[in-house]
Design an enzyme around this catalytic site. Structure first.
Site, mmCIF file in Angstrom:
data_model
loop_
_atom_site.group_PDB
_atom_site.id
_atom_site.type_symbol
_atom_site.label_atom_id
_atom_site.label_comp_id
_atom_site.label_asym_id
_atom_site.label_seq_id
_atom_site.Cartn_x
_atom_site.Cartn_y
_atom_site.Cartn_z
ATOM 1 N N TYR A 163 -3.144 0.237 4.522
ATOM 2 C CA TYR A 163 -2.195 -0.511 3.708
ATOM 3 C C TYR A 163 -1.330 0.199 2.067
ATOM 4 C CZ TYR A 163 -5.076 -2.835 0.595
ATOM 5 O OH TYR A 163 -6.459 -3.154 -0.095
ATOM 6 N N LYS B 60 -7.358 4.299 2.940
ATOM 7 C CA LYS B 60 -6.993 2.466 2.171
ATOM 8 C C LYS B 60 -6.432 1.200 3.415
ATOM 9 C CE LYS B 60 -3.968 0.271 -1.539
ATOM 10 N NZ LYS B 60 -4.820 -0.141 -2.083
ATOM 11 N N GLU C 104 -16.983 1.336 -8.615
ATOM 12 C CA GLU C 104 -15.273 0.837 -9.156
ATOM 13 C C GLU C 104 -14.977 -0.584 -8.648
ATOM 14 O OE1 GLU C 104 -12.423 2.352 -6.432
ATOM 15 O OE2 GLU C 104 -13.448 1.901 -3.919
#
Length: 283
Positions: free
Chosen positions: A33, A147, A179
């Site tokens: 996505y 992703k 992250e």
């Protein structure tokens, strides 16, 4: 009035958009996505998102769906039909519908879905006041550079943060921050911007790439390296970046107040620069 969504070539009211129960995105999280932000009714960083989307598809040996070459037109049409001034366009591609099997199907037709979400991106309380983060163990799979739609653990991390009275979580692996749950993480020490370098360990953020470019052009010092939770607690400033948050100041890390507890000069300036430059390049 319901939103208009795009599904495999058709613009439909959201109530009428249906995907097969055999779709591998539903059964296997076998999909990728992107989210492209919308500001002033225009798309930000579209080319970067498209390039990363192509890379994700390639890494998973997934075919491009019909309509791929028309994605810019589809994005713009959805923004127009749904009258989006600020918000984003969510795009998802899955390998398609096939009988359940771990082996990739040979003849499945990829599923392409897009929809819009209207929400404020600029003058938000979080941007004005900053957010707080906690630390959580990073136990995700090893290809975070792709992703994919397998977002259960990031969702769990956000719920951990909420339960702890915080806004988000920074993930830690082998003693270093990787992250945020859905964003890239940064600290500032002595006016130096420090963020983890690119690898399979983190998502190659589109906002991150532009932000570091703009920071460099503004003569800001940047160091791409791993940093520890202790360094984060002791930072002068901290912030995150993502398509939907742009540059978001972090004012508390794992219970430790950062600086004076308000957004710092570096993060505020970077946010101003990013918004200004993005508006100039919006399409």
């Amino acid at each position: 009035m319901s939103r208009i969504v795009y599904l495999n070539g058709d613009y439909l009211p959201e109530e009428e958009a249906k995907v097969s129960v055999f779709d591998r995105g539903f059964l296997m999280a076998d999909g990728v996505y992107e989210v492209t932000s919308v500001l002033d009714g225009k798309l930000l960083e579209f080319e970067g998102h498209l390039k990363r989307l192509e890379r994700s598809l390639s890494e998973l040996d997934m075919d491009k769906p019909e309509g791929f070459d028309d994605l810019l037109e589809i994005h713009r049409e959805l923004v127009k039909r749904n009258d989006v001034e600020q918000g984003g366009v969510y795009l998802q591609i899955t390998r398609g519908a096939a009988d359940r099997d771990f082996v990739y199907p040979k003849d499945a037709k990829p599923t392409l879905v897009l929809f819009t979400q209207s929400k404020p991106l600029l003058d938000t309380p979080a941007a004005a006041n900053g957010i707080s983060v906690i630390f959580a163990d990073d136990i995700r799979w090893g290809r975070r550079d792709i992703k994919t739609v397998q977002l259960l653990y990031p969702s769990m991390c956000k719920m951990m943060a909420k339960a702890a009275g915080a806004d988000d979580a920074w993930l830690v692996e082998d003693g270093f921050v990787t992250e945020g749950s859905s964003n890239n993480a940064y600290i500032v020490k002595g006016n130096k911007i420090i963020t983890r370098g690119l690898s399979n360990d983190i998502l190659h953020g589109i906002t991150r790439a532009s932000l570091l470019k703009y920071a460099s052009e503004a003569q800001m010092e940047i160091e791409e390296r791993n940093f520890t939770p202790d360094e984060a607690r002791d930072a002068d400033e901290a912030f995150i970046s993502s398509a939907s948050t742009f540059v978001m100041p972090v004012v508390k890390v794992d219970g430790s107040v950062i600086g004076d507890g308000t957004p710092g000069a570096v993060s505020k300036r970077l946010r101003e620069i990013y918004v200004d430059e993005s508006r100039k390049r919006a399409i």
